[in-house]
Design a protein around this motif. Structure first.
Motif, short mmCIF file in Angstrom:
data_model
loop_
_atom_site.label_atom_id
_atom_site.label_comp_id
_atom_site.label_asym_id
_atom_site.label_seq_id
_atom_site.Cartn_x
_atom_site.Cartn_y
_atom_site.Cartn_z
N PRO A 250 0.79 -1.23 0.00
CA PRO A 250 0.00 0.00 0.00
C PRO A 250 0.82 1.28 0.00
O PRO A 250 0.29 2.35 -0.31
CB PRO A 250 -0.82 -0.12 1.29
N GLU A 251 2.13 1.21 0.34
CA GLU A 251 2.96 2.42 0.38
C GLU A 251 3.62 2.72 -0.95
O GLU A 251 4.36 3.70 -1.05
CB GLU A 251 4.05 2.25 1.45
N ARG A 252 3.35 1.92 -1.98
CA ARG A 252 4.09 2.08 -3.22
C ARG A 252 3.92 3.48 -3.82
O ARG A 252 4.90 4.12 -4.22
CB ARG A 252 3.68 1.03 -4.25
N ALA A 253 2.70 3.96 -3.91
CA ALA A 253 2.46 5.26 -4.53
C ALA A 253 3.19 6.37 -3.79
O ALA A 253 3.80 7.26 -4.41
CB ALA A 253 0.96 5.54 -4.59
N ALA A 254 3.13 6.35 -2.46
CA ALA A 254 3.79 7.39 -1.67
C ALA A 254 5.31 7.32 -1.82
O ALA A 254 5.98 8.35 -1.94
CB ALA A 254 3.39 7.26 -0.20
N LEU A 255 5.85 6.11 -1.83
CA LEU A 255 7.29 5.96 -1.98
C LEU A 255 7.74 6.40 -3.37
O LEU A 255 8.77 7.08 -3.53
CB LEU A 255 7.70 4.50 -1.74
N GLN A 256 6.96 6.05 -4.40
CA GLN A 256 7.32 6.45 -5.76
C GLN A 256 7.27 7.97 -5.91
O GLN A 256 8.11 8.56 -6.61
CB GLN A 256 6.37 5.80 -6.77
N ALA A 257 6.29 8.60 -5.26
CA ALA A 257 6.21 10.07 -5.32
C ALA A 257 7.45 10.70 -4.68
O ALA A 257 7.99 11.69 -5.21
CB ALA A 257 4.95 10.54 -4.59
N MET A 258 7.93 10.14 -3.59
CA MET A 258 9.14 10.65 -2.93
C MET A 258 10.35 10.45 -3.83
O MET A 258 11.20 11.35 -3.96
CB MET A 258 9.33 9.91 -1.60
N ILE A 259 10.43 9.30 -4.49
CA ILE A 259 11.55 9.02 -5.41
C ILE A 259 11.55 10.01 -6.57
O ILE A 259 12.59 10.58 -6.94
CB ILE A 259 11.45 7.57 -5.93
N ASP A 260 10.38 10.25 -7.14
CA ASP A 260 10.28 11.13 -8.30
C ASP A 260 10.56 12.59 -7.92
O ASP A 260 11.28 13.30 -8.64
CB ASP A 260 8.87 11.02 -8.92
N GLU A 262 12.29 13.84 -5.42
CA GLU A 262 13.66 14.12 -5.00
C GLU A 262 14.71 13.53 -5.93
O GLU A 262 15.91 13.65 -5.67
CB GLU A 262 13.87 13.59 -3.58
N GLU A 263 14.24 12.89 -7.01
CA GLU A 263 15.14 12.27 -7.99
C GLU A 263 16.15 11.35 -7.31
O GLU A 263 17.37 11.46 -7.49
CB GLU A 263 15.86 13.35 -8.82
N LEU A 264 15.63 10.44 -6.52
CA LEU A 264 16.47 9.52 -5.76
C LEU A 264 16.92 8.35 -6.62
O LEU A 264 16.18 7.90 -7.50
CB LEU A 264 15.69 8.99 -4.54
N PRO A 265 18.11 7.81 -6.37
CA PRO A 265 18.61 6.66 -7.13
C PRO A 265 17.99 5.35 -6.62
O PRO A 265 18.68 4.48 -6.09
CB PRO A 265 20.12 6.71 -6.89
N VAL A 266 16.68 5.27 -6.75
CA VAL A 266 15.92 4.13 -6.23
C VAL A 266 14.92 3.68 -7.28
O VAL A 266 14.30 4.52 -7.95
CB VAL A 266 15.16 4.50 -4.93
N ARG A 267 14.78 2.35 -7.46
CA ARG A 267 13.76 1.81 -8.36
C ARG A 267 12.91 0.81 -7.60
O ARG A 267 13.44 -0.09 -6.94
CB ARG A 267 14.40 1.11 -9.56
N LEU A 268 11.60 0.98 -7.70
CA LEU A 268 10.65 0.01 -7.15
C LEU A 268 10.32 -0.97 -8.27
O LEU A 268 9.68 -0.61 -9.26
CB LEU A 268 9.39 0.71 -6.65
N LEU A 269 10.76 -2.21 -8.12
CA LEU A 269 10.64 -3.20 -9.20
C LEU A 269 9.33 -3.96 -9.17
O LEU A 269 9.03 -4.71 -10.11
CB LEU A 269 11.80 -4.20 -9.12
N GLY A 270 8.53 -3.77 -8.12
CA GLY A 270 7.30 -4.54 -8.02
C GLY A 270 7.60 -5.99 -7.65
O GLY A 270 8.71 -6.34 -7.25
N ARG A 271 6.60 -6.81 -7.82
CA ARG A 271 6.77 -8.23 -7.49
C ARG A 271 7.49 -8.92 -8.64
O ARG A 271 7.13 -8.77 -9.80
CB ARG A 271 5.42 -8.88 -7.26
N ARG A 272 8.51 -9.71 -8.33
CA ARG A 272 9.28 -10.45 -9.34
C ARG A 272 9.57 -11.84 -8.81
O ARG A 272 9.75 -12.05 -7.61
CB ARG A 272 10.60 -9.73 -9.65
N ASP A 273 9.65 -12.79 -9.74
CA ASP A 273 9.95 -14.17 -9.33
C ASP A 273 11.43 -14.49 -9.49
O ASP A 273 11.84 -15.64 -9.28
CB ASP A 273 9.10 -15.17 -10.11
N ASP A 274 12.25 -13.50 -9.85
CA ASP A 274 13.69 -13.74 -10.02
C ASP A 274 14.50 -13.00 -8.96
O ASP A 274 15.63 -12.58 -9.20
CB ASP A 274 14.15 -13.33 -11.41
N VAL A 275 13.91 -12.87 -7.75
CA VAL A 275 14.59 -12.12 -6.69
C VAL A 275 15.93 -12.77 -6.33
O VAL A 275 16.90 -12.06 -6.03
CB VAL A 275 13.68 -11.99 -5.45
N LEU A 276 16.03 -14.10 -6.40
CA LEU A 276 17.30 -14.75 -6.06
C LEU A 276 18.35 -14.46 -7.13
O LEU A 276 19.53 -14.31 -6.82
CB LEU A 276 17.10 -16.25 -5.91
#
Length: 386
Positions: A250-260, A262-276
């Motif tokens: 539920p925090e994804r939208a708020a975190l993405q807004a903060m990233i955008d 402040e132009e932070l070097p952060v990417r939210l990749l969402g759910r992935r099955d190749d985390v390992l």
């Protein structure tokens, strides 16, 4: 006249049938979807049991099968539903099961209720999971834990702290069962395997820059805002590292807004099955507070030879040793400084990677983990109470 008696073969014993029960991880949106790390471990366990001739049925929330791919691992999957519907479907699944293996206290509570109504003598194994305090529901959760502990034939826990917790709640038989690292994706050929890492880093934008990987639910308990605050200072590093976060919430939208903003070097990749796979190409693994899978993620990082940063519980700090540089929860300044120091000292980071791999090599293997679970099954099936 001699009567010839044809030799008869002994009757074939049917395969042992184990019913695995998954439940909701926590209240809230996407609560019925296990994390990518949990899914990897479940697939590993199911595939290992099937390879040893165990018949596996998994009772799980509908979206869990889509996320985890347990059918591909060899299990028969029954959609679980919730509430009374889950109990009804569990009662039906119990008809043919020799044992019940529940993952987490919520799943175990459902399994214990269904077992009591249908097959009260069926052995119940419970994987005891860590949980964060929930002040509003703490009393109810403690009662649930006591009921689960009382109903369990055997409790398996990943750390001594969890073993102690289960015993404190009334478990008659609680045992240490550290999980083995799950197997990451393997390429079809050595050439493809050699190319896979660079391609993966390029895909998420981590070419020629350090990669930090975090994995967990995007909610208030995981406090990713601390990591994002720390990332402000990383913009001054050359080149700035990329923090990649695997997970939804539920925090994804708020975190993405903060990233955008402040132009932070952060990417939210969402759910992935190749985390390992991502972990195996990362330079640092970041732990966040409030993550029930924190120890699993830490073990995977050690296995991959990746040093740990962020916040770790007591068990994780002991596990990591000198392969971790862990800070206090909520201390963005300390986290920022720790990451910067490690990235600016390649020799020190390389030494931590060596220590990480050494500690990872001492962890139980997948074969050991499967053998331990099988020995518990054999013991319970041989018991007169079964």
């Amino acid at each position: 006249m001699t009567c010839r008696v044809e030799p008869t073969s002994p009757p074939r014993r049917r395969p042992v049938h184990v019913l695995h029960v998954l439940g909701c991880a926590a209240p809230g949106p996407d609560r019925d979807v296990p994390s990518a790390v949990t899914c990897a471990h479940l697939r590993s366990l199911v595939a290992g049991l099937v390879a040893h001739g165990i018949r596996v049925t998994v009772h799980a929330p509908p979206r869990a099968e889509i996320a985890c791919g347990l059918t591909e691992a060899g299990a028969r999957v029954i959609p679980g539903g919730s509430g009374r519907r889950a109990v009804r479907s569990l009662r039906a699944a119990l008809a043919e099961a020799d044992l019940v293996h529940a993952h987490g206290q919520r799943a175990a509570a459902l399994a214990a209720l269904a077992r009591q109504l249908r097959r009260p003598r069926a052995p119940l194994i419970v994987n005891w999971h860590p949980r964060e305090p929930e002040p509003v529901r703490e009393r109810a959760l403690r009662l649930l834990e006591r009921r689960v502990a009382a109903a369990a034939s055997v409790v398996l826990a990943a750390s001594t702290g969890l073993v102690d917790r289960a015993r404190l709640c009334g478990a008659r038989d609680a045992r240490l069962a550290p999980p083995a690292p799950a197997v990451p994706r393997r390429a079809d050929s050595e050439t493809e395997d050699a190319e896979h890492g660079p391609k993966l880093r390029a895909e998420i934008g981590a070419v020629d820059r350090p990669l930090l990987l975090a994995a967990g639910r995007l909610d208030a308990r995981h406090t990713y805002r601390t990591a994002l605050t720390a990332a402000r200072s990383w913009r001054r590093l050359g080149p700035p590292p990329l923090l990649a976060v695997v997970g939804e919430g539920p925090e994804r939208a708020a975190l993405q807004a903060m990233i955008d903003t402040e132009e932070l070097p952060v990417r939210l990749l969402g759910r992935r099955d190749d985390v390992l796979d991502l972990l195996h190409v990362a330079d640092l693994a970041m732990l966040t507070p409030g993550d029930a899978d924190q120890e699993l993620f830490a073990r995977e990082a050690l296995w991959a030879g990746v040093p740990l940063v962020g916040t770790g519980a007591h068990e994780v700090r002991e596990l990591a040793g000198e392969a971790g540089a862990l800070t206090r929860p909520g201390d963005a300044e300390a986290l920022a400084g720790t990451v910067a120091r490690l990235l600016e000292e390649p020799a020190g980071l390389a030494e931590m990677s060596f220590v990480s791999r050494s500690r990872g090599a001492a962890l139980p293997t997948e074969e050991h983990s499967i053998a331990h679970v099988l020995s518990v099954y054999d013991e319970l099936l041989a018991s007169p109470a079964a």
